[in-house]
Design a protein around this motif. Sequence first.
Motif, mmCIF file in Angstrom:
data_model
loop_
_atom_site.group_PDB
_atom_site.id
_atom_site.type_symbol
_atom_site.label_atom_id
_atom_site.label_comp_id
_atom_site.label_asym_id
_atom_site.label_seq_id
_atom_site.Cartn_x
_atom_site.Cartn_y
_atom_site.Cartn_z
ATOM 1 N N ALA A 80 -24.636 5.609 -20.884
ATOM 2 C CA ALA A 80 -23.517 5.836 -21.813
ATOM 3 C C ALA A 80 -22.364 4.901 -21.503
ATOM 4 N N ARG A 81 -22.054 4.748 -20.204
ATOM 5 C CA ARG A 81 -20.958 3.865 -19.806
ATOM 6 C C ARG A 81 -21.260 2.419 -20.233
ATOM 7 N N LYS A 82 -22.528 1.988 -20.007
ATOM 8 C CA LYS A 82 -22.919 0.622 -20.339
ATOM 9 C C LYS A 82 -22.877 0.374 -21.852
ATOM 10 N N ASP A 83 -23.410 1.332 -22.643
ATOM 11 C CA ASP A 83 -23.424 1.166 -24.099
ATOM 12 C C ASP A 83 -22.009 1.064 -24.663
ATOM 13 N N LEU A 84 -21.087 1.844 -24.131
ATOM 14 C CA LEU A 84 -19.715 1.801 -24.616
ATOM 15 C C LEU A 84 -19.003 0.517 -24.179
ATOM 16 N N LYS A 85 -19.319 0.066 -22.946
ATOM 17 C CA LYS A 85 -18.692 -1.168 -22.468
ATOM 18 C C LYS A 85 -19.106 -2.348 -23.354
ATOM 19 N N GLU A 86 -20.341 -2.328 -23.870
ATOM 20 C CA GLU A 86 -20.803 -3.384 -24.759
ATOM 21 C C GLU A 86 -19.997 -3.417 -26.059
ATOM 22 N N GLN A 87 -19.365 -2.290 -26.394
ATOM 23 C CA GLN A 87 -18.527 -2.214 -27.599
ATOM 24 C C GLN A 87 -17.039 -2.287 -27.249
ATOM 25 N N ASN A 88 -16.759 -2.750 -26.011
ATOM 26 C CA ASN A 88 -15.379 -2.951 -25.526
ATOM 27 C C ASN A 88 -14.618 -1.647 -25.352
ATOM 28 N N TYR A 89 -15.329 -0.569 -25.022
ATOM 29 C CA TYR A 89 -14.697 0.714 -24.701
ATOM 30 C C TYR A 89 -15.104 1.120 -23.282
ATOM 31 N N ASP A 90 -14.203 1.806 -22.588
ATOM 32 C CA ASP A 90 -14.487 2.269 -21.225
ATOM 33 C C ASP A 90 -14.251 3.762 -21.126
ATOM 34 N N ILE A 91 -15.054 4.410 -20.287
ATOM 35 C CA ILE A 91 -14.901 5.842 -20.061
ATOM 36 C C ILE A 91 -14.907 6.119 -18.565
ATOM 37 N N SER A 92 -14.245 7.221 -18.194
ATOM 38 C CA SER A 92 -14.301 7.721 -16.828
ATOM 39 C C SER A 92 -15.179 8.971 -16.825
ATOM 40 N N ILE A 93 -16.018 9.122 -15.805
ATOM 41 C CA ILE A 93 -17.022 10.188 -15.781
ATOM 42 C C ILE A 93 -16.932 10.954 -14.471
ATOM 43 N N GLY A 94 -17.008 12.277 -14.593
ATOM 44 C CA GLY A 94 -17.124 13.151 -13.431
ATOM 45 C C GLY A 94 -18.350 14.037 -13.599
ATOM 46 N N ILE A 95 -19.189 14.160 -12.547
ATOM 47 C CA ILE A 95 -20.457 14.905 -12.643
ATOM 48 C C ILE A 95 -20.488 15.995 -11.579
ATOM 49 N N GLU A 96 -20.893 17.191 -11.992
ATOM 50 C CA GLU A 96 -21.161 18.269 -11.035
ATOM 51 C C GLU A 96 -22.554 18.817 -11.370
ATOM 52 N N TRP A 97 -23.527 18.555 -10.458
ATOM 53 C CA TRP A 97 -24.923 18.975 -10.677
ATOM 54 C C TRP A 97 -25.292 20.020 -9.631
ATOM 55 N N ARG A 98 -25.960 21.089 -10.059
ATOM 56 C CA ARG A 98 -26.374 22.134 -9.120
ATOM 57 C C ARG A 98 -27.745 22.679 -9.513
ATOM 58 N N ASP A 99 -28.464 23.128 -8.490
ATOM 59 C CA ASP A 99 -29.714 23.849 -8.745
ATOM 60 C C ASP A 99 -29.637 25.280 -8.217
ATOM 61 N N SER A 100 -28.428 25.725 -7.854
ATOM 62 C CA SER A 100 -28.190 27.110 -7.433
ATOM 63 C C SER A 100 -26.681 27.345 -7.453
ATOM 64 N N ASN A 101 -26.293 28.622 -7.270
ATOM 65 C CA ASN A 101 -24.879 28.984 -7.219
ATOM 66 C C ASN A 101 -24.150 28.458 -8.458
ATOM 67 N N PHE A 102 -24.598 28.915 -9.644
ATOM 68 C CA PHE A 102 -24.073 28.397 -10.901
ATOM 69 C C PHE A 102 -22.791 29.133 -11.299
#
Length: 619
Positions: free
Chosen positions: A430-452
């Motif tokens: 997603a970041r790469k596709d948007l950069k190709e269109q001269n847009y930038d995004i900031s991303i934060g990820i929280e991934w869990r497989d327990s304690n939801f």
Amino acid sequence: MKRNERVKPAGLGIRIGVVFFIALGMLVLAAYIVIARNVQSMLTDYTLQLLQSMAEQGVTTVEYELRAGRNEIEELADSFFGQGEKKITVPSDESHPDIMRMSYITENQGAASDGRRHNILERADIVKAFSGESSIYGPYFNEDNEYVICYSAPVIQDGKIVGVLSMEKDGYYFCALIESIQFMSTGESYIINAEGTDIAVSNQEHIEWVNERYNAKRVLETENDPVTRSIMELEQKGLNGETGIGTYHWNDGLCYLAYAPIPSVDWVMLAGVREEELAAMTQSALYASITKSPVFNVCILIFLMLTGINIYWIVSSFKKTIAINTRLNTIANYDTLTGTLNRNSFHATLDALSNGQYRSLACIYIDANGLHEINNHLGHQAGDNMLKTVVEVLWRVFSSEDVYRIGGDEFVVFCQNQSEQEINGKCEKARKDLKEQNYDISIGIEWRDSNFNIKTMVNLAEESMKIDKQRYYQANGRERQIRVLDQKLEKMVREKQDADAFLSILASEFKGVYFVDLGNDTIRHLFIPGYFEKMLKESGDVFSKALTLYAKRNVTSRFRQEFLKFCDLGFVERQLDEEAGPELVYQKTDGEWMKLQILKFNTYNKNCRETLWIFTNTA
């Protein structure tokens, strides 16, 4: 005798048929009343949910503006170095057109950008800023009777607070901000502060509520008015942090009032509508169906046809009801600009995920970098295009059912039962596709497989996004964004130069040529006289306000009332929708005769209401 015997059974049959037809009509009427009441009740519930959603959308809009103001003053304070009595420099009109005044205050002295000398050291936001926190004060009427809202932030040098930088903006801007937060023709919205005083209204006819500092509590101290008391009780619920809908009686009618707190400043957003508006909407579909019914003749064949028509009508009514319900659901749960799921859907999903079962869950928090700069450099239409592009890419990489717009430039994506590596890969795509269109995004990820714990995951993802955003700007992300914008601006300037050269030749005939967006009351000019440019600046670059000033100062009294109709952009929009090209010949106070023509721009549609306004000399 035999003839009379034949007539009697025939007359009896006619009478029985008439009685049976009347009985059937009464039965159909009773069935209609029952169905209409049920349908109207169901539509009323959905409409009230929409009213509540509108109030909450208003909260989101106001919170976004307040947060933007805080960020703006904090950035200015970070780059400011106070030196005694030096004059404060206001940022340029192009980058900060809405700033009225800047003030720098130390413990011993203060200075303002316009040379004003007022002691504001004891003002609440200044005191709080000296304690190390940015703060908001107002909107209120200052010592010069200007209605302003103040944003203040500490100025820190060598780790110490050496002063406070305060920025004053037009307090009436919040009226314009909530102008669209109203339901049909009689509905309107307003905002009260922590003391219960009206500080913004969506309907300009009630601007005196703001100017006279209307406060229901203070009114009740001098007179015991039941209507005011009912309104005050609903306002108090909002001040107590509650969200909901209540009713009160006003002008012999029942009114609904939705309230929602604006937590960052202890304000309350309220949106109201009269019961007649709800009834008019919910009855329209059924009423339209009835008026299309045929006139019945008393005979067996038409009797059978009437029965079939009634059955068809009932089925059609239910289909229309389902269509209306679907539309209301779309308005309440989908973002009107991008078409993706909105904040209401986001909160509903939080509850669903809290009770759901899955192997793993990822919360992805996304911020569109540089939206503020795009809006300032290229206009809000370009900013809207950026948000639409971000949503299109997120839909393509993830799924349209998992993407939520929860703020002006903030999005959240939930992904179930996917590995952490898959999530990271999709985010980078997603970041790469948007950069190709001269847009930038900031991303934060929280991934869990327990304690939801869903809310905790959202908060952690947001914090990660902020770190990524800080990283982006530290790596000259802002400079890169500005370079891209400057390239686009350079292209626009080149395209405009030919038009400027052409118009300079025709300057004697053309007195003004403007592109006006009826949707947001903004202007781009190809040819503008100096006096109108000053009026634009005086009105804060709001085209309709500048045009009103022009009508009062430059148009003769004979033509002024007719000209003022064109200051109502809603009137102009209706004329254009009827395929009429609005125009007016009038005389200026200096005796000059002028002609105003308004044309649709080539990109004019329901989403882009851009028009061309041409003022010519008719002499």
